[in-house]
Design an enzyme around this catalytic site. Structure first.
Site, PDB file in Angstrom:
ATOM      1  CG  ASN A 183       8.039  -9.306 -24.235  1.00 34.51           C
ATOM      2  OD1 ASN A 183       9.225  -9.047 -24.033  1.00 34.51           O
ATOM      3  ND2 ASN A 183       7.083  -8.881 -23.453  1.00 34.51           N
ATOM      4  CG  HIS A 237       2.243 -20.103 -22.953  1.00 39.47           C
ATOM      5  ND1 HIS A 237       1.626 -18.902 -23.180  1.00 39.47           N
ATOM      6  CD2 HIS A 237       3.217 -19.858 -22.044  1.00 39.47           C
ATOM      7  CE1 HIS A 237       2.198 -17.966 -22.413  1.00 39.47           C
ATOM      8  NE2 HIS A 237       3.159 -18.530 -21.720  1.00 39.47           N
ATOM      9  CB  CYS A 255       3.536  -8.648 -18.341  1.00 46.51           C
ATOM     10  SG  CYS A 255       3.818 -10.082 -19.350  1.00 46.51           S
ATOM     11  CB  SER A 264       7.597 -20.324 -22.388  1.00 49.49           C
ATOM     12  OG  SER A 264       6.298 -20.537 -21.898  1.00 49.49           O
TER      13      SER A 264
HETATM   14  C1  PLP Z   1       5.878 -14.897 -22.246  1.00 52.54           C
HETATM   15  C2  PLP Z   1       7.287 -14.500 -21.955  1.00 52.54           C
HETATM   16  C3  PLP Z   1       7.934 -14.898 -20.767  1.00 52.54           C
HETATM   17  C4  PLP Z   1       7.201 -15.647 -19.677  1.00 52.54           C
HETATM   18  O1  PLP Z   1       6.925 -16.963 -20.052  1.00 52.54           O
HETATM   19  P1  PLP Z   1       5.777 -17.770 -19.259  1.00 52.54           P
HETATM   20  O2  PLP Z   1       5.902 -19.163 -19.733  1.00 52.54           O
HETATM   21  O3  PLP Z   1       4.477 -17.141 -19.663  1.00 52.54           O
HETATM   22  O4  PLP Z   1       6.048 -17.621 -17.809  1.00 52.54           O
HETATM   23  C5  PLP Z   1       9.251 -14.554 -20.576  1.00 52.54           C
HETATM   24  N1  PLP Z   1       9.924 -13.861 -21.511  1.00 52.54           N
HETATM   25  C6  PLP Z   1       9.356 -13.458 -22.663  1.00 52.54           C
HETATM   26  C7  PLP Z   1      10.166 -12.716 -23.663  1.00 52.54           C
HETATM   27  C8  PLP Z   1       8.015 -13.755 -22.919  1.00 52.54           C
HETATM   28  O5  PLP Z   1       7.467 -13.347 -24.053  1.00 52.54           O
END
Ligand code: PLP
Length: 395
Positions: A152, A202, A326, A200
């Site tokens: 990420n 979003h 984060c 996820s």
């Molecule tokens: C955003 C993200 C998460 C967390 O997902 P949420 O739905 O926001 O809890 C976990 N792993 C990676 C690689 C992410 O980019």
């Protein structure tokens, strides 16, 4: 209103209009609880079943292998903690990469306190996990291997298929956090050979607070959210019908337009990278030059702080991230960059730009100009960077 530019699509994305339209009836018209034994319940079941079928088809899984969760964090927690718990009689050794999302790393740290042993795999300077390192880390008591599909922060795409093959040879559970990859890269669970995979809503223009954990049938993983009979007794909690409907629609749209979106966003990214290299000296692109997510450009600007850059860009209406959303707020440099061997001082000056299908070339050009001027201004004030008689000298 002043112009605002959003270059933080790895943190979250706006819900697409078509997705929102599809979700809306499920808030107040088709509002039933899928667990209810009546017509309202049945209508809700139908919507959730359709969403499950869509998602299963798009990742080449069976609908019964799709579990809905509250998002990437819960899915990651479930895969890691649920496997650790289910297989604790077999062994207590877990292998994850050192550049996982905090949803994995923090869970692993907690499991260490509970008596599990965790190997954190090193990565190379590009953020790549070497499958041979995975093989070397395996012990007779290893029960879990978790490597993210794409990072990420720096966007590096990991060799999941190769790692999963090694896991399979040793009959060890293989999990991948595909939160950044979903909707961007083709994810076929059979081809990848993974036992579990998270994503996820979003992160691909769907709603927040909803995600998926794919669990291959036959895989043993204990529940972490215990409650009612939802998700075939594996995950309690009243089903979030509108969010699930929205996530499935967003995932379908993202998959249908995958190549076109990748081409568009990659062009913006390349325009940005080339522009920054042309205008800004002493800058490093973090991650792999080609094995990277289309949307990601992560730079380290030497001699200055990422927070300072972020603040000035925000004033100019440009929204970006320093390190990862984060970890921002903490003064610790990014664990990902440190794992890649980036020196702490350099890691401190890092900014992540992540583009989206709603961005334009004009926005990119404007941002290049603002970044170049901001970096110049901040360096002029930086004690790490001296200007003498027009000549730049680094101390
Ligand atoms: C955003 C993200 C998460 C967390 O997902 P949420 O739905 O926001 O809890 C976990 N792993 C990676 C690689 C992410 O980019």
């Amino acid at each position: 209103m002043e112009k605002r530019i959003y270059f933080d699509h790895a943190a979250t994305t706006p819900v697409k209009k078509e997705v929102l339209d599809k979700m809306l009836p499920y808030f107040s018209e088709v509002f039933g609880n899928p667990n209810s034994q009546h017509a309202f319940g049945r209508d809700a079941v139908k919507a959730v079943d359709e969403a499950r079928d869509t998602i299963a088809r798009l990742i080449n899984a069976k609908p019964s292998e799709i579990y809905f969760t509250s998002g990437g964090t819960e899915s990651d927690n479930w895969a890691l903690r649920g496997t650790a718990h289910a297989l604790r009689e077999k062994g207590k050794h877990l292998i994850i990469s050192s550049i996982e999302h905090p949803a994995m790393l923090t869970t692993a740290k907690q499991l260490e306190k509970d008596g599990y042993d965790v190997t954190y795999l090193k990565v190379d300077e590009y953020g790549l996990v070497d499958p041979e390192e995975v093989r070397k880390a395996i012990r007779p008591d290893t029960i879990f291997i978790g490597v993210m599909a794409a990072n990420n922060e720096v966007g590096t795409i990991e060799p999941i298929k190769e790692i999963a093959e090694i896991a399979r040879e040793h009959k060890i559970m293989m999990f991948t956090d595909a939160v950044q990859a979903a909707g961007v890269l083709k994810l076929d669970v059979k081809e990848l050979g993974v036992d579990m995979m998270s994503f996820s809503g979003h992160k691909f223009y769907g709603p927040k607070g909803v995600g998926v954990l794919y669990i291959r049938s036959g895989v043993r993983v204990d529940s972490i959210l215990t409650g009612g009979h939802q998700e075939r007794m594996k995950r309690g909690g009243t089903t979030n019908v509108p969010a699930i409907v929205g996530m499935a629609e967003a995932f379908r749209i993202a998959n249908e337009n995958m190549e076109e979106n990748a081409r568009y966003v990659t062009a913006l990214r390349e325009r940005f990278i080339n522009g920054i290299f042309a205008r800004v000296p002493d800058v490093k692109l973090n991650g792999h030059r080609t094995r990277r997510l289309p949307a990601n450009a992560d730079f380290s600007f030497k001699y200055i702080e990422g927070e300072g850059i972020l603040f000035h860009l925000d004033l100019a209406g440009i929204s970006v991230s320093s390190g990862s959303a984060c970890s921002s707020g903490s003064l610790e440099p990014s664990h990902v960059l440190l794992a890649m061997g980036v020196p702490a001082e350099t890691a401190h000056g890092s900014i992540r730009f992540t583009f989206g299908t709603d961005n334009t070339e004009e926005e990119v050009d404007y941002a290049i100009d603002v970044v170049a001027k901001t970096v110049e201004k901040l360096r002029a004030m930086s004690p790490l960077f001296k200007t003498e008689e027009g000549e730049k000298e680094y101390v």
